[in-house]
Each structure stands twice: as C-alpha cells, then as structure tokens.
Design an enzyme around this catalytic site. Structure first.
Site, PDB file in Angstrom:
ATOM      1  CE  LYS A 146      -3.778   2.009   2.785  1.00  0.00           C
ATOM      2  NZ  LYS A 146      -4.558   1.837   4.034  1.00  0.00           N
ATOM      3  CB  SER A 195      -7.761   3.685   3.304  1.00  0.00           C
ATOM      4  OG  SER A 195      -6.869   3.069   4.229  1.00  0.00           O
ATOM      5  CB  SER A 201      -7.877   0.734   6.117  1.00  0.00           C
ATOM      6  OG  SER A 201      -8.529   1.956   6.291  1.00  0.00           O
TER       7      SER A 201
END
Lengths: 480, 67
Positions: free
Chosen positions: A82, A157, A181
């Site tokens: 990420k 996210s 997330s």
C-alpha cells in the site's frame, strides 16, 4: 516448468513448487507484470510499478534457489505494498497530493522484512487519500475499481491492495488498518484480510497522518487464510524502531491451520451494535456462516459488552486528535492540497478538547477489559465485516445506499458508517480477520470477521481456515 | 463553534468562506455531541490505555479432541 494459472495460485501452493525449482520466480514475476499491464488501466489498483526492481529480485531469487539457498515461503513470491508504507527509492504518496513527490530514503520495517525473505515487490497500491476513508475514490490518483463490478467501490482505505489480490495482480499485499482499512476492502473484494493484534507488526515506516497511534495496524490481504499466516510469520515481531511494537515471541502461525475448532465457543455480541444498518443479504450470509461453524463442531454463545455503543465515539476521539497532531504542519502550509471534505474534517478535529482524547483512552481500557471478560467464556468472537456488499461509486458520491426498501446513510455523526462493524477491533486492538462468507444475489462478496484475544492470531487462523476449507467461496474469482 | 472555526481560519490561514466555516462548525458540533457520553462513564482509577498487553488470565482453553 509448470503451467501458471495466476487466478488459481496461492502462496501456500506455489512456494513449495518454487523451492523444488518447478516454477521460476522470474517467469512468475513477468506473468504478473504482464497481467498488471493488461488490467491495471481498468482497475487502477497500482499507483507505481517497481518493474525493474521486481525483475532483478526475481532473477536473484532464481539464482539463489538454484544454488540451494532457499530463504523460505516468500522467496520469489510477487507481492504489493500500500502506498502509505515507505519504500526506499520509490514514491510513497499516501494517496495524497501533498506527498506526490516524496521518495523515502528508507524502507518500512515490514518492507525490509519482506525483502529479507526474498519477496518480489511488484509495486505500490492505490488507496483512499491519506487513508482517511473507505471507498478509495481518490481525487488525485483516480478511483480503484472493484473487480467484481467496476461500477462499485473496492472499499478502503487499502482499496488498491484488495483489488490487486482479488484480480490476481499479486499473491498478497500489505495494507494498513486504523478503522477497518484492511478488512473492509478484503470483504468487498472477496479476499482474506488480517488485522493483527496492536503492536504485533511494526508500523515503523507508515506515513504519519495515515493511521494515528492507538488504533493503527499494518495488515495483510491475501487469497487464503494460510497465505495470511505465512506472511504474518515473516513480518511479525518486535522492532526497536517502533516503540509501540510488542515484545512477544512470534509463534509458527501455520501450525494451528488444519486443527479442528471442534468444541470452541463462538461469541456473538448482543445488544444491536451489529444490527445497525445490517442489510438482509449480509444477515443471511452471516447466519449461514454461523450454521457452518456449528457444523464444524463449534457452539455459539451470546456475549455482552456493556460499553459497546461507545465504540464510534472512542474511535473518533482517538483518531482525530492523533491525525491532527500529524497534519498540523501541512494544515498550516498547504491546506488547499487536501480534498475539501478531508480538510473540513481535519479542521473540525482541531476543536476536540484534550480531555476528550484522554478520557477516551481511559474508557478504551474499560472496553478492553470487557472484551477480556467475554473471552473467558468464548474462544472467538464473530461479526459481519460490513453491513452491505460493495456500494456503487454513485452511492458513495450521493452519500447513501438503498437496501431492503430503506435508505442507509454512508456517514453519520461518528463519521464513516462503512467502518462501524470493523472499528470495535481497532479500538480494542484485537487480532481480527475478514474472510468471504458468501455472495449477494448480484454476485458481490460478503465478509465475516473472526476475532480472538490479543496475540492469539493462531486461533483466528485456525477457525478461519476451518471455515474456508468447508466452503467454496474463496475459490470464486471475478470475471475480468 | 463558528467563532472557534473563524479563529482557526485566521491562525492557520485556511481562507475558508462562510459556507465552509458553517460546514466545519457543524461537524465540530456533531463531534462534541458524539463525545458527550464518554464523560458519563465512571473512569475513577482507570489509567489511559497506551498499549495492548497479552492477557494475564488464561482464556477457557479448548483441548483438541476433548469436550
């Protein structure tokens, strides 16, 4: 060399073949890079590719393995990271405009550990701006699209990470989880998402302002429970660079996998917290999952958490002041480089009095004690991961979904309603996994969470794997 | 709350317009309401949580193959 069907591959299956030299890490890496080139323009899972590094690492892995120097189950395995986790020499934007050009001169500890394990890092994945939201509609880098239906969000996210795993654009991905997330996008994209115990995995190298301190975790998205266990075993453990990392020994997380959960008690939190907004399709899938757990020899038991209704307040009272502490400099110097919605939220956060934050940390302790008490009578707690399958992008833009003849708002006073079911396990820091437990009538994945006492990730894996093995959900793949 | 937002607007040089000030103030007011119940909890003698510790008390262990 074996024929490679990327959609069917898992780390657990492919690692032994790499070890036996039946699969070439270099060929495997090139196949993933080709697939990313084909599908990423449609899905927007990756923000930055690390093609040269990936090929060089894969070539080195092949050379080492051919000489008998096999490092372990991630050697030669293509993964993604990420974009709020620092990668040396590679842009790390946190999905923000402000950090668009930031190139760290260091690796996050987890990245360093993956590299030491011989993993091949393919690139950095898209995410919600500053990880402050859960739809991955990013105004600066574009939306990541759900591979099951590209009119829908992938969650967030860590949206790009979930898309990358679900669409077979890598074998696993590292994400971050301060409100769900990792688990939220895992649920919406039909993959496995693990948030370990708070402190189990070092968060050194996480971009400040993307998760705070008291509820932030690095986590893993993968295709199977075993793959999560394999990755966790290599990234977990104390890190002197992270003062909040736990000094607990790292057990063999693969060992409990395959053990029967027969006789375990499954806690269901009563009181209506997880009924709020729950759609009929998710309720049905969750009820069926409970039946399966019973078929596996487990028993369900209702449990009470007296302060459960305070969870949204605790989450907001913890994360907002922590975010403001990290964002103060940019709020003073580049306020208009935030998207307007995020800017307004951060400014409102400046008005939270200090006693709110401290009181929240005291009430958190009470809440954790209540969960401890509950775990005296049950071994795991289960709950749906989200109240709905993936909303459309249009739903998110207008702010509500319509389900079962009702309108359900996607935000409320507590903030993001999409995280309501995941935040209890952030506030308490409990190890929690989301696994696929069914599909909606329109073919969208639905997730279930399994949580255990602190540092009992092995138990989470044991139950999740037993469920996974007894069902076929994880074998479905999106048509792309 | 609007006055507090206006003060921040000057201090941080946000250049918020009136509509934006209203929006931020509304969010801050809603947050204050959300946090109110935290102060109704008796936290006498309770220290803030800063780290998750492994449980001292053992959970009801399940032995494989035994009931």
């Amino acid at each position: 060399m074996k024929e490679l069907d990327l959609e069917a591959l898992t780390i657990g299956e492919i690692a032994p073949l790499i070890r036996k030299k039946q699969i070439s890490p270099l060929e495997l890496t090139r196949r993933y890079l080709d697939r990313i080139k084909t599908l990423n323009p449609t899905l927007n899972a990756y923000l930055a590719m690390m093609e040269e590094d990936a090929v060089a690492t894969a070539r080195r892995a092949e050379r080492e393995i051919s000489k008998g120097n096999y490092r372990g189950p991630l050697h030669g395995i293509p993964l993604s990271i990420k974009d709020n986790i620092a990668t040396k020499g590679v842009t790390t934007t946190a999905g923000s405009k402000i950090l668009a050009d930031w190139v760290p001169d260091f690796d996050a500890t987890v990245v360093e550990r993956l590299k030491n394990a011989g993993a091949v890092i393919l690139g950095k994945t898209n995410m919600h701006e500053w990880a402050k939201g859960s739809n991955s509609i990013n105004p600066f880098y574009g939306t990541s699209y759900n591979p099951w239906d590209t009119t829908r969000i992938p969650g967030g996210s860590s949206g790009g990470s979930a898309v990358a795993v679900a669409a077979s654009l890598c074998l696993a991905s590292l994400g971050t989880d301060s409100a769900g997330s990792v688990r939220n996008p895992a649920s919406l994209c039909g993959v496995v998402g693990l948030k370990p115990t708070l402190g189990r995995v070092s968060v050194f190298g996480g971009v400040p302002g993307t998760g705070g301190y008291t509820v932030n975790h690095f986590g893993i998205l993968a295709k199977t429970v075993k793959d999560c266990a394999l990755v966790l075993g290599l990234i977990a453990g104390h890190d002197p660079k992270d003062p909040l990392s736990a000094d607990e020994p790292v057990p063999n997380y693969v060992k409990p996998i395959g053990s029967s959960p027969k006789g375990m008690k499954v806690g269901i939190i009563k009181g209506g917290y997880f009924d709020e907004g729950l759609t009929n399709e998710v309720r049905h899938a969750f009820d069926e999952a409970l039946k399966m757990l019973k078929t596996l020899g487990m028993k369900t038991q209702e449990i009470t958490i007296p302060h459960m209704d305070l969870v949204p307040a605790l989450q907001a009272a913890s994360t907002r002041p922590e975010a403001n502490s990290d964002h103060d400099h940019y709020l003073r110097t580049r306020p208009r480089d935030y998207s307007p919605g995020l800017l307004y939220g951060l400014i409102a956060g400046l008005l939270i009095p200090a006693p709110v934050y401290v009181t929240a940390q005291r009430v958190r302790r009470l809440l954790c004690q209540e969960f401890d008490t509950a775990f005296e009578s049950v071994q795991v707690i289960v709950a749906p991961t989200l109240f709905t399958p993936a909303p459309t992008i249009e739903d998110c833009n207008r702010g509500y979904i319509e389900a079962d003849g009702k309108r359900i708002n996607l935000a409320d006073r507590a903030g993001n309603f999409l995280t309501r079911y995941t935040i209890p396990f952030n506030v308490t820091g409990l190890p929690t996994i989301s696994i696929c437990c069914g599909f909606s009538s329109s073919g969208l994945p639905i997730g279930m969470q399994i949580s255990a006492p602190p540092f009992q990730e092995g138990r989470v894996f044991q139950v999740a794997h037993a469920y996974e093995r007894a069902t076929e959900w994880h074998k479905r793949t999106p048509q792309l | 709350m609007k006055d507090a937002v206006r003060k921040l607007n000057v201090e941080y040089r946000f250049n918020l317009n009136d509509q934006e000030i209203d929006r931020v103030a509304t969010q801050a007011e809603e947050a204050a309401l959300l946090f109110q119940p935290l102060f109704e909890v008796d936290v006498t003698g309770v220290t803030p949580l800063t780290k998750i510790d492994k449980r001292v008390k053992k959970t009801a262990a399940v032995k494989k193959g035994k009931r």
